[in-house]
Design a protein around this motif. Structure first.
Motif, mmCIF file in Angstrom:
data_model
loop_
_atom_site.group_PDB
_atom_site.id
_atom_site.type_symbol
_atom_site.label_atom_id
_atom_site.label_comp_id
_atom_site.label_asym_id
_atom_site.label_seq_id
_atom_site.Cartn_x
_atom_site.Cartn_y
_atom_site.Cartn_z
ATOM 1 N N VAL A 38 10.607 15.561 -7.511
ATOM 2 C CA VAL A 38 9.730 16.646 -7.670
ATOM 3 C C VAL A 38 10.738 17.842 -7.631
ATOM 4 N N ILE A 39 10.539 18.870 -8.729
ATOM 5 C CA ILE A 39 10.900 20.042 -8.872
ATOM 6 C C ILE A 39 9.866 21.315 -8.765
ATOM 7 N N VAL A 40 10.045 22.004 -7.500
ATOM 8 C CA VAL A 40 9.015 23.078 -7.536
ATOM 9 C C VAL A 40 9.783 24.165 -7.900
ATOM 10 N N LEU A 41 9.089 24.791 -9.061
ATOM 11 C CA LEU A 41 9.213 26.085 -9.440
ATOM 12 C C LEU A 41 8.349 27.132 -9.265
ATOM 13 N N ALA A 42 8.034 27.640 -7.938
ATOM 14 C CA ALA A 42 7.112 28.378 -7.616
ATOM 15 C C ALA A 42 7.255 29.716 -8.123
ATOM 16 N N PRO A 43 6.193 30.508 -8.758
ATOM 17 C CA PRO A 43 4.797 30.023 -8.498
ATOM 18 C C PRO A 43 4.180 29.563 -9.916
ATOM 19 N N ASP A 44 5.151 28.908 -10.757
ATOM 20 C CA ASP A 44 4.891 28.684 -11.956
ATOM 21 C C ASP A 44 4.320 27.135 -12.076
ATOM 22 N N VAL A 45 5.172 26.209 -11.792
ATOM 23 C CA VAL A 45 4.844 24.951 -12.017
ATOM 24 C C VAL A 45 5.732 23.861 -11.209
ATOM 25 N N VAL A 46 4.985 22.724 -10.977
ATOM 26 C CA VAL A 46 5.761 21.662 -10.214
ATOM 27 C C VAL A 46 5.939 20.579 -11.150
ATOM 28 N N ILE A 47 7.184 20.051 -11.336
ATOM 29 C CA ILE A 47 7.698 19.094 -12.333
ATOM 30 C C ILE A 47 7.821 17.791 -11.414
#
Length: 281
Positions: A38-47
């Motif tokens: 999981v790559i968390v790119l807050a507050p946009d998306v979670v990959i």
């Protein structure tokens, strides 16, 4: 469930950066589930990145299930990108949900969070008569009808383990027959409930959603909450079936890991089952 893989598949981070350059990569953090990087790119998306042997098929399945569940009006993350695939992995960007996993306390405190979620899924099932045709059956994520056969193969080398596993599978299938199926999350529990101040709790990781025994979603709660406390809100029969399903959970993980080529997770799950089943009086 344990994750036995070391980080993201090689090169995945760079490929995804190049594919979606507008995302906030400078703030990226990595996490994992049992079958995902999981790559968390807050507050946009979670990959979410899958690297099991059948990653492309599993990722396509996740997308289909997400649309079925989301179309019921349930507040769950939905995919917001196309699938990005490489020979060794597949990835999708999902809506970001703020919060941290629920830290289990007492059932008296946590029931106010958990019961409304379970009720909302049960009620949503009545909005679509065709759900039985749109959702997979129980344990599709770990082989579906092939699950008993996979467990047989994984445990045949040890007679005591084999006999205990055969009983657990038999009892779980019998419990299925006793139940009235409905919409279930399939990996329910505090680890997939995000809580944040000022926001309703959010249920994530819906890829194992199925048309199955509702006791499957109660089974993981038995690891965190006292049986007698749960019995104040959950029927005796549902708890009985949940206890049966919980006994087979490691065998489900072992089968899914075997199908995905994760031998370390497979062996970890089998060891967990053996420790619980063979140490019982």
């Amino acid at each position: 469930m344990a994750n036995t893989r070391d980080g993201l598949p090689g090169g995945a981070f760079r490929v995804l950066q190049d594919r979606w350059p507008g995302l906030p990569w400078a703030s990226a953090t990595e996490a994992h589930g049992a079958f995902h990087g999981v790559i968390v790119l807050a507050p946009d998306v979670v990959i979410r990145v899958r690297s099991d042997d059948d990653h492309a098929d599993r990722t396509a399945h996740e997308r289909r299930v997400a649309h079925v569940v989301g179309d019921l009006g349930l507040d769950v993350p939905r995919p917001v990108s196309e699938t990005v695939s490489a020979p060794a992995w597949s990835a999708i960007a999902w809506q970001f949900r703020p919060g941290a996993p629920l830290r289990p306390g007492t059932w008296r405190d946590d029931r106010r969070i958990i019961l409304p979620i379970l009720d909302s899924w049960r009620l949503a099932a009545h909005r679509r008569n065709a759900l039985v045709h749109l959702l997979p059956a129980a344990r599709s994520w770990c082989g579906g009808p092939r699950w008993p056969e996979i467990v047989e193969r994984l445990t045949h080398h040890d007679r005591r383990l084999h006999d205990a596993a055969r009983r657990a599978v038999r009892d779980a299938l019998a419990a299925d027959e006793d139940a009235e199926p409905t919409l279930v999350h399939g990996d329910f529990g505090p680890h997939n409930i995000l809580v944040a101040d000022g926001r309703p709790p959010a249920l994530i990781d819906i890829d194992n959603a199925a048309w199955a025994d509702p006791a499957l979603d109660v089974a993981p709660l038995l690891a965190h909450y006292d049986h007698d406390a749960l019995a104040r809100d959950i029927t005796t029969e549902t708890l009985r079936r949940a206890t049966v399903h919980r006994a087979s959970l490691p065998l489900q993980v072992a089968a899914a890991a075997s199908l995905g080529g994760d031998t370390s997770l497979r062996d970890h799950a089998l060891t967990t089952f053996a420790r619980r089943a063979l140490s019982s009086p």
